[in-house]
Design a protein around this motif. Structure first.
Motif, PDB file in Angstrom:
ATOM      1  N   TYR A  82       0.874  -1.168   0.000  1.00 31.76           N
ATOM      2  CA  TYR A  82       0.000   0.000   0.000  1.00 31.76           C
ATOM      3  C   TYR A  82       0.911   1.217   0.000  1.00 31.76           C
ATOM      4  O   TYR A  82       1.648   1.447   0.948  1.00 31.76           O
ATOM      5  CB  TYR A  82      -0.893   0.017   1.237  1.00 31.76           C
ATOM      6  CG  TYR A  82      -2.001  -0.992   1.176  1.00 31.76           C
ATOM      7  CD1 TYR A  82      -3.225  -0.655   0.621  1.00 31.76           C
ATOM      8  CD2 TYR A  82      -1.815  -2.279   1.640  1.00 31.76           C
ATOM      9  CE1 TYR A  82      -4.244  -1.576   0.540  1.00 31.76           C
ATOM     10  CE2 TYR A  82      -2.823  -3.217   1.567  1.00 31.76           C
ATOM     11  CZ  TYR A  82      -4.043  -2.854   1.018  1.00 31.76           C
ATOM     12  OH  TYR A  82      -5.048  -3.772   0.931  1.00 31.76           O
ATOM     13  N   HIS A  83       0.890   1.950  -1.072  1.00 27.45           N
ATOM     14  CA  HIS A  83       1.690   3.167  -1.167  1.00 27.45           C
ATOM     15  C   HIS A  83       0.713   4.258  -1.566  1.00 27.45           C
ATOM     16  O   HIS A  83      -0.150   4.611  -0.780  1.00 27.45           O
ATOM     17  CB  HIS A  83       2.829   2.968  -2.181  1.00 27.45           C
ATOM     18  CG  HIS A  83       3.784   4.114  -2.288  1.00 27.45           C
ATOM     19  ND1 HIS A  83       4.371   4.689  -1.191  1.00 27.45           N
ATOM     20  CD2 HIS A  83       4.263   4.785  -3.348  1.00 27.45           C
ATOM     21  CE1 HIS A  83       5.158   5.676  -1.578  1.00 27.45           C
ATOM     22  NE2 HIS A  83       5.109   5.754  -2.889  1.00 27.45           N
ATOM     23  N   HIS A  84       0.771   4.758  -2.771  1.00 24.26           N
ATOM     24  CA  HIS A  84      -0.230   5.720  -3.228  1.00 24.26           C
ATOM     25  C   HIS A  84      -1.511   5.014  -3.636  1.00 24.26           C
ATOM     26  O   HIS A  84      -2.580   5.587  -3.595  1.00 24.26           O
ATOM     27  CB  HIS A  84       0.289   6.540  -4.407  1.00 24.26           C
ATOM     28  CG  HIS A  84       1.411   7.448  -4.019  1.00 24.26           C
ATOM     29  ND1 HIS A  84       1.240   8.545  -3.221  1.00 24.26           N
ATOM     30  CD2 HIS A  84       2.723   7.399  -4.292  1.00 24.26           C
ATOM     31  CE1 HIS A  84       2.400   9.140  -3.027  1.00 24.26           C
ATOM     32  NE2 HIS A  84       3.319   8.468  -3.674  1.00 24.26           N
ATOM     33  N   ALA A  85      -1.372   3.791  -4.064  1.00 23.51           N
ATOM     34  CA  ALA A  85      -2.530   2.985  -4.444  1.00 23.51           C
ATOM     35  C   ALA A  85      -2.401   1.649  -3.726  1.00 23.51           C
ATOM     36  O   ALA A  85      -1.446   1.417  -2.986  1.00 23.51           O
ATOM     37  CB  ALA A  85      -2.555   2.782  -5.962  1.00 23.51           C
ATOM     38  N   GLY A  86      -3.346   0.756  -3.951  1.00 22.70           N
ATOM     39  CA  GLY A  86      -3.282  -0.553  -3.330  1.00 22.70           C
ATOM     40  C   GLY A  86      -2.292  -1.454  -4.032  1.00 22.70           C
ATOM     41  O   GLY A  86      -1.782  -1.135  -5.105  1.00 22.70           O
ATOM     42  N   PRO A  87      -2.004  -2.607  -3.451  1.00 25.30           N
ATOM     43  CA  PRO A  87      -1.082  -3.569  -4.051  1.00 25.30           C
ATOM     44  C   PRO A  87      -1.523  -3.953  -5.461  1.00 25.30           C
ATOM     45  O   PRO A  87      -2.695  -4.248  -5.692  1.00 25.30           O
ATOM     46  CB  PRO A  87      -1.160  -4.766  -3.103  1.00 25.30           C
ATOM     47  CG  PRO A  87      -1.603  -4.184  -1.794  1.00 25.30           C
ATOM     48  CD  PRO A  87      -2.518  -3.061  -2.157  1.00 25.30           C
ATOM     49  N   ALA A  88      -0.563  -3.933  -6.375  1.00 19.94           N
ATOM     50  CA  ALA A  88      -0.891  -4.213  -7.773  1.00 19.94           C
ATOM     51  C   ALA A  88       0.324  -4.758  -8.502  1.00 19.94           C
ATOM     52  O   ALA A  88       1.458  -4.589  -8.070  1.00 19.94           O
ATOM     53  CB  ALA A  88      -1.386  -2.942  -8.469  1.00 19.94           C
ATOM     54  N   GLY A  89       0.046  -5.392  -9.623  1.00 18.14           N
ATOM     55  CA  GLY A  89       1.085  -5.859 -10.517  1.00 18.14           C
ATOM     56  C   GLY A  89       0.667  -5.536 -11.933  1.00 18.14           C
ATOM     57  O   GLY A  89      -0.505  -5.244 -12.193  1.00 18.14           O
ATOM     58  N   ALA A  90       1.616  -5.586 -12.843  1.00 13.89           N
ATOM     59  CA  ALA A  90       1.292  -5.278 -14.237  1.00 13.89           C
ATOM     60  C   ALA A  90       2.266  -5.989 -15.157  1.00 13.89           C
ATOM     61  O   ALA A  90       3.392  -6.315 -14.766  1.00 13.89           O
ATOM     62  CB  ALA A  90       1.342  -3.777 -14.489  1.00 13.89           C
ATOM     63  N   VAL A  91       1.801  -6.213 -16.368  1.00 19.05           N
ATOM     64  CA  VAL A  91       2.656  -6.724 -17.431  1.00 19.05           C
ATOM     65  C   VAL A  91       2.354  -5.909 -18.681  1.00 19.05           C
ATOM     66  O   VAL A  91       1.195  -5.585 -18.955  1.00 19.05           O
ATOM     67  CB  VAL A  91       2.442  -8.234 -17.700  1.00 19.05           C
ATOM     68  CG1 VAL A  91       1.008  -8.555 -18.058  1.00 19.05           C
ATOM     69  CG2 VAL A  91       3.399  -8.734 -18.791  1.00 19.05           C
ATOM     70  N   ARG A  92       3.411  -5.570 -19.396  1.00 16.38           N
ATOM     71  CA  ARG A  92       3.254  -4.879 -20.673  1.00 16.38           C
ATOM     72  C   ARG A  92       3.911  -5.722 -21.756  1.00 16.38           C
ATOM     73  O   ARG A  92       5.028  -6.211 -21.581  1.00 16.38           O
ATOM     74  CB  ARG A  92       3.900  -3.495 -20.646  1.00 16.38           C
ATOM     75  CG  ARG A  92       3.769  -2.833 -22.006  1.00 16.38           C
ATOM     76  CD  ARG A  92       4.128  -1.396 -22.020  1.00 16.38           C
ATOM     77  NE  ARG A  92       4.041  -0.910 -23.392  1.00 16.38           N
ATOM     78  CZ  ARG A  92       4.324   0.314 -23.753  1.00 16.38           C
ATOM     79  NH1 ARG A  92       4.687   1.207 -22.858  1.00 16.38           N
ATOM     80  NH2 ARG A  92       4.241   0.666 -25.015  1.00 16.38           N
ATOM     81  N   LEU A  93       3.191  -5.876 -22.853  1.00 14.83           N
ATOM     82  CA  LEU A  93       3.723  -6.566 -24.019  1.00 14.83           C
ATOM     83  C   LEU A  93       3.267  -5.786 -25.233  1.00 14.83           C
ATOM     84  O   LEU A  93       2.073  -5.716 -25.525  1.00 14.83           O
ATOM     85  CB  LEU A  93       3.229  -8.010 -24.089  1.00 14.83           C
ATOM     86  CG  LEU A  93       3.770  -8.851 -25.240  1.00 14.83           C
ATOM     87  CD1 LEU A  93       5.297  -8.948 -25.195  1.00 14.83           C
ATOM     88  CD2 LEU A  93       3.161 -10.244 -25.216  1.00 14.83           C
TER      89      LEU A  93
END
Length: 169
Positions: A82-93
């Motif tokens: 938890y920083h500015h938003a909640g826990p998250a992950g992402a992938v870019r392709l």
């Protein structure tokens, strides 16, 4: 907003000045990540990677010298806090980016070429692309043994904003 997996939080330019190696004025639209710096520095210095180490990135030297990098590859972000938003992950392709909310399990899909501001979730319109990127993200998370947030039994909702409130909330 920095500290999130959205483009405003992760997108920054990379500027390289290296006379006689990087041609002045050269522009590239390749997506690179800070994990690419270590393999690049190993190649530049001609130092062998220490035994038992794993490289998460690739050398940027082919891109710097104009030879072009390997085929497009997925790039990952993992913010299980938890920083500015909640826990998250992402992938870019390529032009596509999938964002996973690690608390709710929800997914958002964006085409960054058409929507750099990530204002239109395309996951309903492109379910196959969403599933393709989800599989890539889940495999990477398993491969790196990614850790995820767990509920804190001592969390006190009354003290959530004891240090202040985010100006946008």
């Amino acid at each position: 907003e920095k500290g999130t997996v959205y483009e405003g939080g992760i997108r920054v330019p990379l500027i390289v000045k290296w006379p006689d190696v990087v041609h002045p004025g050269r522009v590239s639209d390749r997506v690179v990540s800070s994990v690419d710096f270590y393999p690049t520095l190993l190649e530049i210095t001609k130092v062998a990677m220490p035994a038992g180490q794993t490289l998460d990135g690739i050398s940027l030297m082919p891109e710097f010298t104009g030879k072009g990098m390997q085929k497009e590859r997925p790039v990952f972000w993992h913010y299980p806090v938890y920083h500015h938003a909640g826990p998250a992950g992402a992938v870019r392709l390529g032009d596509w980016k999938l964002i996973e909310n690690q608390v709710q399990g929800s997914l958002e899909l964006y085409n960054l070429k058409a929507d750099i501001s990530e204002s239109m979730d395309m996951s309903i319109l492109y379910p196959d692309k969403k599933e393709e990127l989800k599989k890539i993200l889940k495999k990477w998370q398993a491969d790196v043994n990614a850790e995820f947030p767990v509920p804190n039994p001592d969390f006190d909702e009354e003290k959530r904003y004891i240090w202040g409130r985010h100006p946008d909330r």
